[in-house]
Write an enzyme that holds these catalytic residues in place. Structure first.
Site, PDB file in Angstrom:
ATOM      1  N   ASP A 481      -0.381   9.937 -32.599  1.00  0.00           N
ATOM      2  CA  ASP A 481      -1.751  10.402 -32.392  1.00  0.00           C
ATOM      3  C   ASP A 481      -1.771  11.774 -31.714  1.00  0.00           C
ATOM      4  OD1 ASP A 481      -4.500  10.191 -32.615  1.00  0.00           O
ATOM      5  OD2 ASP A 481      -4.597   8.219 -31.686  1.00  0.00           O
ATOM      6  N   ASP A 551     -11.590   8.138 -37.682  1.00  0.00           N
ATOM      7  CA  ASP A 551     -11.797   7.036 -36.745  1.00  0.00           C
ATOM      8  C   ASP A 551     -12.989   6.177 -37.154  1.00  0.00           C
ATOM      9  OD1 ASP A 551      -9.665   7.713 -35.156  1.00  0.00           O
ATOM     10  OD2 ASP A 551     -10.848   8.671 -33.587  1.00  0.00           O
TER      11      ASP A 551
END
Length: 739
Positions: A481, A551
């Protein structure tokens, strides 16, 4: 000194300056040819011809890019265009393959430099070339200064896609400052009827397709954020002429393989010529090139299709699967990620309980997300301290990993290696390791700062903690990430005139870490994630196996996000999770089936809180995961047809994936809301073998009662089929198998 005298001196000294001989002859390959008489280069592959030549002033000039021209058809020699007016001389109206800023050039240059004496004039002339296999290398040089630019062209024979890049080398005795460096300029046939397609977005709303007519002037697509960015993606496609069918028409397309700040400029000049220049973003950029040093640009890939945007994306998908991804495109496993079930509150018992539930529905990979390391109780602390939290996992990760393996799944782990919380042991020890300007505030986003990977010590730290983690734990997968953009991009440890190299050095070191990890752990798989689609490009995809598009996992929003994503990137890398309902993004309620079918158009994952599922949810999920495994190869690695787009408020959305051997197809249909008792529009398939019989079976949903069980590809494509869908947020899916 006149330019003619410059050219005379230039030709006299070339032989002593270059390792490659000055020659207009070279061995042709199967795809790349050079005509010594006309000085024309031709690259022919997969129904496409790309041609350029050395013109009358020794500059490289584009001649043609488009549908294949017969080998027996000769192309005219390159020649500069005449002056249009005193304001527009040959140097600016004549298209160039790779132009330096100098002379009469008033348009976007590929390269701009400042020499030590303040001279900024750069005119590049052809010196030599070399052909080896599917690679063409051309050396150019400034007419006076010892600055060389090596242009590289690589062609993929299967798709006709070209990769272009440049290596800029300073062979003088004093440094040169590079202020702008593109990988390539793509030139299209002159015209006024071009439409530019590109992708824009934001966090939770990535990959929205934009379309606009190309007008005189510039359209700039870019990121100045240190990484690729959610706001623009480094991809373009240009259509010629109006088209109402995605699978017809001429399309030129390209994608820049770079994960740092980038820029693509689409320009129509005063003669209605269209060119596209892309590479490093020149904003806040400079690169000091010492004597004997070189700077290599990213690769800018480009291709052509005469089958519209659909054909262009299918070519790009095939190229990504076979040439970009780091290993053979094996089917992506169905994974479960624990984030939405536990957030930061992970522990051994809780993760093992989730693993048991995940295994029961056919999950193949269990991924533990954030919260397992350091003093990580929330997003305020712990980043940078990559040791296993002893309170949460008193015996390390091994008991959990063993449990996951015993359930028939492999194990994956979330990491965010490029970031640090100020509340961490690492930052307290090395506050100088972050991007910063001395004496200025350090802006936090998500309570974290960006480690300066351009520093060798930071690069080594990141590699070694990942290496140690992988060496001591059986980890098959890393979710990598990257949750913020750059601010204060200073590098105080180096001289002021070297600090702006950070934009290149950071990204190169990121790539080197990924490369070295993969070399040491060849079975390791990695996902690129950046708060969703903030770092998705062909550069990062060369080192990772999949990417996280957004997301936002709302299944209806994902239809348009995934639609846009697939114009540039293959569904084989597109992670798509089934999460809880109502979702956080819109508080929208949808069925488990709708959520699964939305996600089954890509690489399927589950991110819901399984502790809250009903027995019916588990049963539905198990059936649909089993069905997905039966079409997974076709969905991930087949040919995608976007039959009905969800854009512009469409009530319906339809995609079809066809296996490469055309023995299977998977059809996904979606309805936002039915109105006034109208039936669902008839669906017409594409890409099937017209003479092959296909048997249709339901994955979920019903067809009209008069639909044949078996019919030819011609029938399914010409007659079509009627899907029974009514209501709000409804979906159905079907598979077609050759008999």
């Amino acid at each position: 000194m006149t330019r003619s005298l410059h050219r005379s001196l230039h030709s006299l000294v070339l032989a002593s300056l270059l390792a490659l001989p000055l020659s207009l002859t070279a061995q042709d390959s199967n795809t790349i040819h050079f005509d010594a008489a006309t000085k024309v280069f031709r690259i022919d592959a997969a129904g496409t011809t790309y041609a350029f030549g050395v013109n009358n002033v020794d500059e490289l000039q584009p001649l043609f890019w488009g549908r294949s021209i017969a080998a027996t058809d000769s192309l005219p020699a390159a020649h500069t265009l005449p002056e249009v007016a005193s304001f527009d001389g040959p140097g600016t109206v004549t298209q160039g393959e790779y132009k330096g800023w100098g002379g009469q050039l008033y348009l976007e240059p590929a390269l701009k430099v400042t020499f030590p004496d303040g001279n900024r004039d750069l005119v590049l002339h052809y010196v030599s070339h070399h052909i080896e296999g599917d690679t063409l290398t051309i050396v150019t040089k400034d007419i006076e200064r010892d600055l060389f630019v090596e242009l590289r062209y690589t062609v993929d024979p299967a798709t006709g896609i070209l990769g272009r890049s440049a290596i800029i080398t300073n062979k003088a005795t004093a440094p040169v400052m590079i202020e702008q460096a593109a990988a390539a300029t793509w030139n299209l046939p002159r015209g006024t009827n071009y439409t530019l397609n590109y992708l824009t977005g934001r966090w939770a709303g990535e990959d929205q397709l934009q379309q606009q007519l190309i007008r005189p002037g510039e359209t700039v697509l870019q990121s100045t954020r240190g990484s690729t960015g959610h706001q623009n993606n480094p991809w373009f496609a240009i259509e010629r002429g109006p088209s109402t069918d995605e699978d017809t028409g001429d399309v030129w397309f390209g994608a820049l393989a770079w994960s740092g700040s980038w820029r693509i400029t689409v320009e129509q000049d005063q003669l209605q010529q269209v060119r596209v220049t892309g590479g490093f973003n020149p904003f806040d950029f400079s690169y000091k090139l010492a004597p004997s040093q070189s700077l290599e640009t990213p690769v800018f890939y480009g291709g052509y299709s005469d089958h519209g945007l659909g054909g262009a994306s299918r070519l790009l998908h095939r190229f990504e699967l076979t040439k970009i991804l780091p290993q053979s495109p094996n089917p992506r496993p169905v994974l479960y990620n624990s984030w939405e079930a536990t957030t930061f509150h992970v522990d051994e018992a809780g993760q093992e309980a989730l693993a048991e539930k995940a295994a029961s529905i056919g999950i193949e990979r269990f991924v533990m997300d954030d919260g397992w390391f350091g003093q990580r109780k929330d997003d305020h602390a712990g980043l940078g301290d990559w040791y296993v939290n002893p309170q949460k996992f008193p015996h390390g990760l091994k008991p959990l990993i063993d449990k996951v393996h015993s359930l028939g799944m492999d194990f994956g782990l979330w990491v965010e290696p490029e970031m640090v919380n100020p509340d961490s042991d690492l930052y307290r020890k090395h506050p100088d390791w972050v991007l910063n300007f001395t004496g200025r505030p350090r802006t936090q986003e998500r309570n974290q700062l960006v480690l300066n990977l351009a520093r060798p010590d930071v690069r080594d730290y990141v590699f070694h903690f990942l290496d140690d983690l992988l060496a001591h734990n059986d980890i098959a997968f890393l979710k990598w990430d990257y949750n913020r953009n750059w601010t204060e991009p200073g590098w105080p440890a180096v001289a002021p005139d070297e600090q702006k190299k950070v934009y290149v050095a950071y990204t190169r070191n990121l790539y080197s870490i990924l490369h070295d990890l993969r070399a040491k752990y060849p079975k390791l798989e990695i996902e690129s994630c950046s708060g969703g689609g903030g770092r998705v490009d062909l550069g990062i995809m060369h080192y990772t196996d999949e990417v996280w598009p957004s997301d936002n996992t709302d299944p209806f929003d994902r239809l348009s996000i995934q639609d846009g994503f697939t114009y540039a990137y293959t569904p084989g890398v597109m992670m798509a999770w089934v999460t809880d309902s109502p979702g956080w993004a819109n508080n929208r309620t949808t069925s488990v089936t709708y959520r699964f079918l939305s996600s089954m158009q890509g690489s399927l994952g589950v991110g819901a809180n399984l502790n809250k599922w009903t027995p019916e949810d588990f049963a539905t999920a198990k059936d649909l995961i089993a069905a997905y495994k039966g079409i997974r190869e076709t969905v991930q690695h087949g040919s995608l047809y976007r039959l009905v787009s969800p854009r512009n408020g469409s009530e319906t959305s339809v995609t079809e994936s066809v296996s490469l051997d055309k023995k299977q197809a998977a059809l996904f249909t979606f309805l936002h809301s039915s109105t006034m008792n109208y039936p669902y529009p008839r669906v017409f398939l594409r890409g099937l073998n017209p003479n092959t019989s296909y048997r249709v079976t339901s994955i979920s949903g019903k067809l009209a009662t008069d639909t044949p069980t078996t019919a030819t590809g011609s029938y399914w494509m010409s007659h079509g089929l009627d899907v029974e869908l009514k209501g709000d947020f409804q979906a159905a899916a079907f598979r077609f198998d050759a008999q």
